[in-house]
Design a protein around this motif. Structure first.
Motif, PDB file in Angstrom:
ATOM      1  N   GLY A 197      12.214  -7.711   4.789  1.00 20.51           N
ATOM      2  CA  GLY A 197      13.452  -7.253   5.411  1.00 20.51           C
ATOM      3  C   GLY A 197      13.319  -7.250   6.927  1.00 20.51           C
ATOM      4  O   GLY A 197      12.230  -7.356   7.489  1.00 20.51           O
ATOM      5  N   ARG A 198      14.454  -7.100   7.578  1.00 20.82           N
ATOM      6  CA  ARG A 198      14.497  -7.191   9.037  1.00 20.82           C
ATOM      7  C   ARG A 198      13.709  -6.063   9.711  1.00 20.82           C
ATOM      8  O   ARG A 198      13.137  -6.263  10.793  1.00 20.82           O
ATOM      9  N   ARG A 199      13.660  -4.877   9.092  1.00 23.05           N
ATOM     10  CA  ARG A 199      12.892  -3.790   9.723  1.00 23.05           C
ATOM     11  C   ARG A 199      11.411  -4.139   9.752  1.00 23.05           C
ATOM     12  O   ARG A 199      10.737  -3.963  10.763  1.00 23.05           O
ATOM     13  N   MET A 200      10.910  -4.633   8.656  1.00 19.44           N
ATOM     14  CA  MET A 200       9.495  -4.996   8.643  1.00 19.44           C
ATOM     15  C   MET A 200       9.220  -6.120   9.644  1.00 19.44           C
ATOM     16  O   MET A 200       8.206  -6.103  10.341  1.00 19.44           O
ATOM     17  N   GLN A 244      16.250  -3.851  -4.172  1.00 21.08           N
ATOM     18  CA  GLN A 244      17.353  -4.753  -4.538  1.00 21.08           C
ATOM     19  C   GLN A 244      16.932  -5.727  -5.640  1.00 21.08           C
ATOM     20  O   GLN A 244      17.714  -6.040  -6.535  1.00 21.08           O
ATOM     21  N   VAL A 261       9.017   6.717   4.602  1.00 24.00           N
ATOM     22  CA  VAL A 261       9.845   5.743   3.882  1.00 24.00           C
ATOM     23  C   VAL A 261       9.411   5.731   2.424  1.00 24.00           C
ATOM     24  O   VAL A 261       8.306   5.314   2.092  1.00 24.00           O
ATOM     25  N   LEU A 292      -2.745   4.537   5.041  1.00 24.92           N
ATOM     26  CA  LEU A 292      -2.403   3.602   3.959  1.00 24.92           C
ATOM     27  C   LEU A 292      -3.227   2.323   4.039  1.00 24.92           C
ATOM     28  O   LEU A 292      -3.469   1.665   3.023  1.00 24.92           O
ATOM     29  N   THR A 314      18.512 -10.351   6.660  1.00 30.27           N
ATOM     30  CA  THR A 314      19.122  -9.658   7.794  1.00 30.27           C
ATOM     31  C   THR A 314      20.609  -9.961   7.841  1.00 30.27           C
ATOM     32  O   THR A 314      21.071 -10.966   7.283  1.00 30.27           O
ATOM     33  N   HIS A 315      21.352  -9.063   8.527  1.00 26.27           N
ATOM     34  CA  HIS A 315      22.767  -9.342   8.777  1.00 26.27           C
ATOM     35  C   HIS A 315      22.946 -10.098  10.093  1.00 26.27           C
ATOM     36  O   HIS A 315      23.993 -10.670  10.339  1.00 26.27           O
ATOM     37  N   LEU A 373       3.356   2.017  10.921  1.00 26.33           N
ATOM     38  CA  LEU A 373       3.327   2.655   9.607  1.00 26.33           C
ATOM     39  C   LEU A 373       3.728   4.126   9.677  1.00 26.33           C
ATOM     40  O   LEU A 373       3.531   4.873   8.724  1.00 26.33           O
ATOM     41  N   THR A 421       5.656   4.356   1.616  1.00 23.43           N
ATOM     42  CA  THR A 421       5.139   3.084   2.131  1.00 23.43           C
ATOM     43  C   THR A 421       4.888   3.165   3.637  1.00 23.43           C
ATOM     44  O   THR A 421       4.230   2.303   4.212  1.00 23.43           O
ATOM     45  N   ALA A 422       5.417   4.198   4.267  1.00 20.77           N
ATOM     46  CA  ALA A 422       5.166   4.479   5.682  1.00 20.77           C
ATOM     47  C   ALA A 422       5.419   5.964   5.901  1.00 20.77           C
ATOM     48  O   ALA A 422       6.185   6.585   5.167  1.00 20.77           O
ATOM     49  N   ALA A 461      10.232  -2.332   1.197  1.00 18.91           N
ATOM     50  CA  ALA A 461      10.769  -1.419   0.189  1.00 18.91           C
ATOM     51  C   ALA A 461      12.207  -1.767  -0.187  1.00 18.91           C
ATOM     52  O   ALA A 461      12.543  -1.891  -1.366  1.00 18.91           O
ATOM     53  N   SER A 462      13.058  -1.944   0.814  1.00 23.16           N
ATOM     54  CA  SER A 462      14.482  -2.133   0.493  1.00 23.16           C
ATOM     55  C   SER A 462      14.712  -3.447  -0.266  1.00 23.16           C
ATOM     56  O   SER A 462      15.611  -3.537  -1.102  1.00 23.16           O
ATOM     57  N   ILE A 463      13.884  -4.453   0.027  1.00 17.13           N
ATOM     58  CA  ILE A 463      14.046  -5.739  -0.675  1.00 17.13           C
ATOM     59  C   ILE A 463      13.573  -5.600  -2.125  1.00 17.13           C
ATOM     60  O   ILE A 463      14.214  -6.093  -3.054  1.00 17.13           O
ATOM     61  N   SER A 480       0.863  -1.181   0.000  1.00 14.83           N
ATOM     62  CA  SER A 480       0.000   0.000   0.000  1.00 14.83           C
ATOM     63  C   SER A 480       0.898   1.229   0.000  1.00 14.83           C
ATOM     64  O   SER A 480       1.907   1.271   0.709  1.00 14.83           O
TER      65      SER A 480
HETATM   66  N1  LIG Z   1       2.512   0.188   3.117  1.00 10.64           N
HETATM   67  C1  LIG Z   1       2.637  -1.135   3.165  1.00 10.64           C
HETATM   68  O1  LIG Z   1       1.883  -1.898   2.524  1.00 10.64           O
HETATM   69  C2  LIG Z   1       3.748  -1.718   3.986  1.00 10.64           C
HETATM   70  C3  LIG Z   1       3.890  -3.109   4.052  1.00 10.64           C
HETATM   71  C4  LIG Z   1       4.947  -3.608   4.766  1.00 10.64           C
HETATM   72  C5  LIG Z   1       5.845  -2.756   5.396  1.00 10.64           C
HETATM   73  N2  LIG Z   1       5.655  -1.426   5.312  1.00 10.64           N
HETATM   74  C6  LIG Z   1       6.616  -0.505   5.926  1.00 10.64           C
HETATM   75  O2  LIG Z   1       7.853  -0.654   5.263  1.00 10.64           O
HETATM   76  C7  LIG Z   1       8.904  -0.297   6.160  1.00 10.64           C
HETATM   77  C8  LIG Z   1       9.934  -1.428   6.164  1.00 10.64           C
HETATM   78  O3  LIG Z   1      10.603  -1.447   4.934  1.00 10.64           O
HETATM   79  P1  LIG Z   1      12.095  -0.923   4.810  1.00 10.64           P
HETATM   80  O4  LIG Z   1      12.425  -0.897   3.374  1.00 10.64           O
HETATM   81  O5  LIG Z   1      12.243   0.327   5.603  1.00 10.64           O
HETATM   82  O6  LIG Z   1      12.925  -2.010   5.591  1.00 10.64           O
HETATM   83  P2  LIG Z   1      13.054  -3.594   5.354  1.00 10.64           P
HETATM   84  O7  LIG Z   1      13.332  -3.881   3.932  1.00 10.64           O
HETATM   85  O8  LIG Z   1      11.902  -4.278   5.985  1.00 10.64           O
HETATM   86  O9  LIG Z   1      14.326  -3.954   6.241  1.00 10.64           O
HETATM   87  C9  LIG Z   1      15.597  -3.408   5.942  1.00 10.64           C
HETATM   88  C10 LIG Z   1      16.609  -4.240   6.710  1.00 10.64           C
HETATM   89  O10 LIG Z   1      16.641  -5.573   6.183  1.00 10.64           O
HETATM   90  C11 LIG Z   1      17.976  -6.073   6.254  1.00 10.64           C
HETATM   91  N3  LIG Z   1      18.453  -6.260   4.879  1.00 10.64           N
HETATM   92  C12 LIG Z   1      17.991  -5.688   3.747  1.00 10.64           C
HETATM   93  N4  LIG Z   1      18.687  -6.102   2.684  1.00 10.64           N
HETATM   94  C13 LIG Z   1      19.626  -6.979   3.154  1.00 10.64           C
HETATM   95  C14 LIG Z   1      20.644  -7.746   2.550  1.00 10.64           C
HETATM   96  N5  LIG Z   1      20.854  -7.712   1.215  1.00 10.64           N
HETATM   97  N6  LIG Z   1      21.407  -8.539   3.321  1.00 10.64           N
HETATM   98  C15 LIG Z   1      21.194  -8.616   4.656  1.00 10.64           C
HETATM   99  N7  LIG Z   1      20.230  -7.903   5.298  1.00 10.64           N
HETATM  100  C16 LIG Z   1      19.475  -7.093   4.554  1.00 10.64           C
HETATM  101  C17 LIG Z   1      18.794  -5.020   6.980  1.00 10.64           C
HETATM  102  O11 LIG Z   1      18.617  -5.274   8.356  1.00 10.64           O
HETATM  103  P3  LIG Z   1      19.805  -5.601   9.412  1.00 10.64           P
HETATM  104  O12 LIG Z   1      21.083  -5.076   8.851  1.00 10.64           O
HETATM  105  O13 LIG Z   1      19.360  -4.903  10.654  1.00 10.64           O
HETATM  106  O14 LIG Z   1      19.813  -7.048   9.605  1.00 10.64           O
HETATM  107  C18 LIG Z   1      18.038  -3.744   6.612  1.00 10.64           C
HETATM  108  O15 LIG Z   1      18.261  -2.678   7.509  1.00 10.64           O
HETATM  109  C19 LIG Z   1       8.250  -0.100   7.517  1.00 10.64           C
HETATM  110  O16 LIG Z   1       8.039   1.284   7.707  1.00 10.64           O
HETATM  111  C20 LIG Z   1       6.916  -0.799   7.371  1.00 10.64           C
HETATM  112  O17 LIG Z   1       5.917  -0.249   8.205  1.00 10.64           O
HETATM  113  C21 LIG Z   1       4.638  -0.891   4.613  1.00 10.64           C
END
Ligand SMILES: NC(=O)c1ccc[n+]([C@@H]2O[C@H](COP(=O)([O-])OP(=O)(O)OC[C@H]3O[C@@H](n4cnc5c(N)ncnc54)[C@H](OP(=O)(O)O)[C@@H]3O)[C@@H](O)[C@H]2O)c1
Length: 204
Positions: A77-80, A148, A171, A34, A101-102, A27, A16-17, A143-145, A9
């Motif tokens: 990802g680990r944050r989610m 990538q 975000v 959202l 995650t790392h 969020l 996304t947040a 998002a971060s996944i 969303s």
């Molecule tokens: N709107 C929606 O539908 C929706 C749905 C889901 C989530 N969200 C929001 O999305 C946000 C989360 O997404 P985000 O992009 O900020 O974070 P994310 O992708 O959930 O997590 C990022 C973390 O994942 C780990 N990571 C990522 N790539 C890696 C790799 N290649 N190798 C090892 N570890 C890796 C690292 O954690 P470490 O280094 O700490 O291990 C990195 O800090 C939150 O705000 C959540 O509320 C929104």
């Protein structure tokens, strides 16, 4: 072979947040807008794999029923994972769940854990999730996944549920993508209540 699909969303201005997201503010500030569409209709949609249920429009329910039915595995990802408090051990979809995650958390490194922690890169995460999903799709949730995956040429489709809100900060979804433009084809558009679902194919 299933597809790799990012589902999320998003605010109309691309977030996304909202700002200040974290485990106590999932969020972010204002980000609950959202997910307002999750309780905007009169059709029950039990979220597979969880004890949660949405109340959404018929149009959204039909779409989710089709998409969730094709879901075979999920990568986040680990944050989610931390923000969702590991979904209480019941990741949405009920299928295999891969967390990038790392530093894998000790608490979930145990027999019968629903989570596989991936520390050796996006290609490995997608390869493992595809193997687990069989002929079904792999859903990307963070998002971060997604970023990538796009950069590595691993993402097939993007399904956005656009909420009618401008968050102004938080975000951003489509950052860190490297070489642009990335061409998309629109597969379909579905109008729900408090949401417009837009499904795109990435042109490769
Ligand atoms: N709107 C929606 O539908 C929706 C749905 C889901 C989530 N969200 C929001 O999305 C946000 C989360 O997404 P985000 O992009 O900020 O974070 P994310 O992708 O959930 O997590 C990022 C973390 O994942 C780990 N990571 C990522 N790539 C890696 C790799 N290649 N190798 C090892 N570890 C890796 C690292 O954690 P470490 O280094 O700490 O291990 C990195 O800090 C939150 O705000 C959540 O509320 C929104």
């Amino acid at each position: 072979m299933g597809k790799v699909i990012f589902e999320n969303s998003i605010s109309l201005d691309g977030y996304t947040a909202g700002p200040n997201d974290g485990p106590e503010n999932g969020l972010g500030d204002g980000g609950e807008a959202l997910f307002a569409w999750y309780q905007s209709g009169d059709v029950d949609f039990p979220l597979p794999g969880t004890d949660m249920s949405f109340k959404i429009s018929r149009a959204s329910a039909d779409l989710l029923t089709e998409e969730w039915g094709k879901l075979g595995a999920m990568i986040a990802g680990r944050r989610m994972f931390d923000i969702a408090h590991a979904w209480g051990g019941y990741p949405p979809g009920g299928g295999p769940c891969f967390i990038m995650t790392h530093n894998p958390p000790q608490k979930w490194l145990k027999e019968g854990s629903p989570f596989t922690f991936v520390t050796d890169g996006i290609e490995s995460a997608v390869r493992q999730a595809k193997a687990a999903a069989g002929n079904k799709n792999v859903s990307i949730s963070s998002a971060s996944i997604m970023q990538q995956c796009i950069k590595a040429g691993l993402l097939d489709e993007i399904m956005l549920s656009v909420a009618p809100v401008l968050l102004g900060g938080g975000v951003r979804l489509f950052d860190n993508l490297g070489a642009m433009p990335i061409q998309l084809e629109t597969i379909n558009v579905v109008q729900g209540i408090k949401v417009t679902h837009i499904h795109f194919r990435i042109v490769k």
